[in-house]
Motif scaffolding. Structure first.
Motif, mmCIF file in Angstrom:
data_model
loop_
_atom_site.group_PDB
_atom_site.id
_atom_site.type_symbol
_atom_site.label_atom_id
_atom_site.label_comp_id
_atom_site.label_asym_id
_atom_site.label_seq_id
_atom_site.Cartn_x
_atom_site.Cartn_y
_atom_site.Cartn_z
ATOM 1 N N THR A 219 0.856 -1.296 0.058
ATOM 2 C CA THR A 219 -0.118 0.019 0.055
ATOM 3 C C THR A 219 0.833 1.151 -0.227
ATOM 4 O OG1 THR A 219 -2.068 -0.943 1.218
ATOM 5 C CG2 THR A 219 -1.725 1.306 1.218
ATOM 6 N N ALA A 220 1.894 1.212 0.911
ATOM 7 C CA ALA A 220 2.926 2.443 0.761
ATOM 8 C C ALA A 220 3.485 2.823 -0.491
ATOM 9 C CB ALA A 220 3.784 2.259 1.979
ATOM 10 N N ASP A 221 4.000 1.705 -1.002
ATOM 11 C CA ASP A 221 4.379 1.633 -2.564
ATOM 12 C C ASP A 221 3.552 2.482 -3.435
ATOM 13 O OD1 ASP A 221 6.853 0.807 -1.483
ATOM 14 O OD2 ASP A 221 6.559 -1.267 -2.264
ATOM 15 N N ALA A 222 2.209 2.055 -3.635
ATOM 16 C CA ALA A 222 1.364 2.330 -4.315
ATOM 17 C C ALA A 222 1.011 3.951 -4.243
ATOM 18 C CB ALA A 222 0.239 1.414 -4.444
ATOM 19 N N LEU A 223 0.816 4.193 -2.907
ATOM 20 C CA LEU A 223 0.526 5.526 -2.439
ATOM 21 C C LEU A 223 1.590 6.472 -2.973
ATOM 22 C CD1 LEU A 223 -1.213 4.937 1.113
ATOM 23 C CD2 LEU A 223 -2.108 6.324 -0.645
ATOM 24 N N LEU A 252 1.687 2.480 8.690
ATOM 25 C CA LEU A 252 1.626 3.045 7.201
ATOM 26 C C LEU A 252 2.524 4.058 7.126
ATOM 27 C CD1 LEU A 252 -0.039 3.199 4.615
ATOM 28 C CD2 LEU A 252 -1.612 4.662 5.832
ATOM 29 N N LEU A 253 2.731 5.210 7.837
ATOM 30 C CA LEU A 253 3.372 6.219 7.437
ATOM 31 C C LEU A 253 5.021 5.962 7.365
ATOM 32 C CD1 LEU A 253 1.555 9.103 9.562
ATOM 33 C CD2 LEU A 253 1.305 8.531 7.106
ATOM 34 N N ALA A 254 5.328 5.260 8.406
ATOM 35 C CA ALA A 254 6.696 4.922 8.226
ATOM 36 C C ALA A 254 7.262 4.443 6.789
ATOM 37 C CB ALA A 254 7.243 3.988 9.220
ATOM 38 N N PRO A 255 6.624 3.282 6.006
ATOM 39 C CA PRO A 255 6.970 2.673 4.897
ATOM 40 C C PRO A 255 6.554 3.709 3.758
ATOM 41 C CG PRO A 255 5.250 1.607 5.807
ATOM 42 C CD PRO A 255 5.634 2.333 6.939
ATOM 43 N N LEU A 256 5.284 4.546 4.027
ATOM 44 C CA LEU A 256 5.052 5.576 3.071
ATOM 45 C C LEU A 256 6.302 6.685 2.903
ATOM 46 C CD1 LEU A 256 2.884 6.635 0.865
ATOM 47 C CD2 LEU A 256 1.752 7.703 2.920
ATOM 48 N N ARG A 257 6.830 7.064 4.067
ATOM 49 C CA ARG A 257 7.607 8.262 3.865
ATOM 50 C C ARG A 257 9.023 7.736 2.950
ATOM 51 N NH1 ARG A 257 6.110 9.653 9.805
ATOM 52 N NH2 ARG A 257 4.773 11.478 9.369
ATOM 53 N N LEU A 272 8.641 17.095 -0.135
ATOM 54 C CA LEU A 272 7.389 16.866 0.265
ATOM 55 C C LEU A 272 7.310 16.536 1.807
ATOM 56 C CD1 LEU A 272 5.927 14.385 -2.163
ATOM 57 C CD2 LEU A 272 4.978 16.290 -1.611
ATOM 58 N N THR A 273 6.142 16.954 2.421
ATOM 59 C CA THR A 273 5.951 16.259 3.914
ATOM 60 C C THR A 273 4.854 15.515 3.945
ATOM 61 O OG1 THR A 273 4.734 18.177 4.621
ATOM 62 C CG2 THR A 273 7.107 18.334 5.197
ATOM 63 N N VAL A 274 4.679 14.468 4.452
ATOM 64 C CA VAL A 274 3.644 13.360 4.596
ATOM 65 C C VAL A 274 3.317 13.384 6.072
ATOM 66 C CG1 VAL A 274 2.760 11.231 4.073
ATOM 67 C CG2 VAL A 274 4.275 12.416 2.693
ATOM 68 N N THR A 275 2.031 13.710 6.553
ATOM 69 C CA THR A 275 1.668 13.584 8.030
ATOM 70 C C THR A 275 0.164 12.912 7.867
ATOM 71 O OG1 THR A 275 0.839 15.887 8.156
ATOM 72 C CG2 THR A 275 3.014 15.537 8.731
ATOM 73 N N ARG A 276 -0.224 12.653 9.161
ATOM 74 C CA ARG A 276 -1.657 12.041 9.486
ATOM 75 C C ARG A 276 -2.502 13.275 9.859
ATOM 76 N NH1 ARG A 276 -4.411 9.686 13.693
ATOM 77 N NH2 ARG A 276 -5.851 8.345 13.068
ATOM 78 N N THR A 277 -3.466 13.038 9.478
ATOM 79 C CA THR A 277 -4.790 14.116 9.898
ATOM 80 C C THR A 277 -4.681 14.470 11.359
ATOM 81 O OG1 THR A 277 -7.127 14.638 10.151
ATOM 82 C CG2 THR A 277 -6.328 12.299 10.129
ATOM 83 N N ALA A 278 -4.660 15.751 11.647
ATOM 84 C CA ALA A 278 -4.838 16.141 12.988
ATOM 85 C C ALA A 278 -6.236 16.329 13.408
ATOM 86 C CB ALA A 278 -4.338 17.572 12.769
#
Length: 304
Positions: A219-223, A252-257, A272-278
């Protein structure tokens, strides 16, 4: 003065009354149910729109903001459903604005989630489906029909599976919660307690179960592929991930970054920065409210 905010998702509807200062009242969330039109009517009656400056709606798509219709992939009962008109009948005389649910999530994060300094924000909802929305220089970019940013239907695997939208290898066929679970089950995963859902898959991935970890890496690779494609087109600097699957956090976020960093080519993509919704599940409601609240109206397609 307030706004009635409505969030139409693939499995749940939510609504709340939102004030210009961001305070939220009478928030209610219900399953879609077997009759989504009846569910919508019941929800609007329960929350109410007395004194509202307008009704902002964020809906799963695809949609047509000009016609006011929606055809959510995961709500088969609604095809070219006149959602804006249906809401107007429920709250006569109140202006109504419609945008995509992920677009509203992005706008909500920009307005209330601490991303107002972002020049180019991409919001992504990873849940029953995968949606996206863009806020460029503080303005939601909807496109002529309201479907701009629909990242879930970017092709990431030309040899992949058939998507409910009719195309092959869309991001949604890999990264949505149900798609992740199907892949994991097909590759030997056994859900603890017999509950094969994305939450159980995330828990196993966090515990180091190999097939569950591979599902999240896939999923991380596809995203990352879809994010970088969008970033190359719109010069994105800020990506916010929401939706139920984002609840996995660093699983999710670690492999996505890592995947974004590995796949990024051109120099400007590396910022680019990638974060989760606040704002968690409220992001879409805040964005829907921002469509119609005085002083926060950012939609070029505001209805009446």
């Amino acid at each position: 003065m307030t706004a009635l905010a409505i969030d139409i998702g693939g499995t749940k509807f939510a609504a709340a009354v939102v004030r210009p200062d961001g305070s939220m009242e009478r928030r209610t969330e219900v399953p879609v149910g077997s009759d989504p039109t009846a569910t919508l009517a019941s929800l609007v009656r329960e929350v109410g729109a007395a004194g509202a400056a307008g009704v902002g709606i964020g809906s799963a798509g695809p949609l047509d903001v000009v016609a006011g219709t929606v055809s959510p992939v995961n709500i088969p009962a609604w095809r070219d459903f006149p959602l804006a008109d249906a809401v107007r009948e429920l709250v006569p005389g109140v202006p109504v604005a419609l945008a995509g649910d992920a677009q509203c999530m992005a706008l909500g994060e920009w307005w209330r989630g601490g991303h107002a300094a972002s020049r180019a924000l991409l919001g992504i909802v990873v849940s029953t489906g995968v949606g996206g929305g863009l806020v460029l220089d503080g303005v939601p970019y909807l496109g002529p029909t309201g479907n701009a940013g629909h990242i879930g239907h970017i092709t990431v695997d030309r040899n992949g599976g058939l998507c409910p939208c009719g195309a092959i290898g869309c991001l949604e066929t890999i990264a949505s919660g149900p798609s992740m679970v199907r892949w994991a089950l097909a590759n030997g995963w056994s859900a603890p307690g017999g509950q094969p859902d994305a939450r159980a898959l995330a828990a196993d991935a966090a515990r180091g179960v190999p097939v569950a970890r591979l599902a999240f890496q896939r999923t991380a690779d596809a995203l990352a592929t879809a994010i970088l494609t969008t970033a190359a087109l719109f010069d994105i600097d800020d990506v916010v991930i929401g939706g139920g699957v984002s609840g996995a956090g660093d699983t999710l976020l670690a492999p996505l970054r890592q995947a974004v960093a590995k796949q990024a080519g051109l120099g400007f993509l590396h910022r680019l920065t990638v974060t989760r919704t606040a704002l968690e599940r409220d992001a879409g409601l805040y964005g829907a409210a921002a469509l119609v609240l005085p002083g926060e109206t950012r939609s070029p397609n505001r209805g009446s």
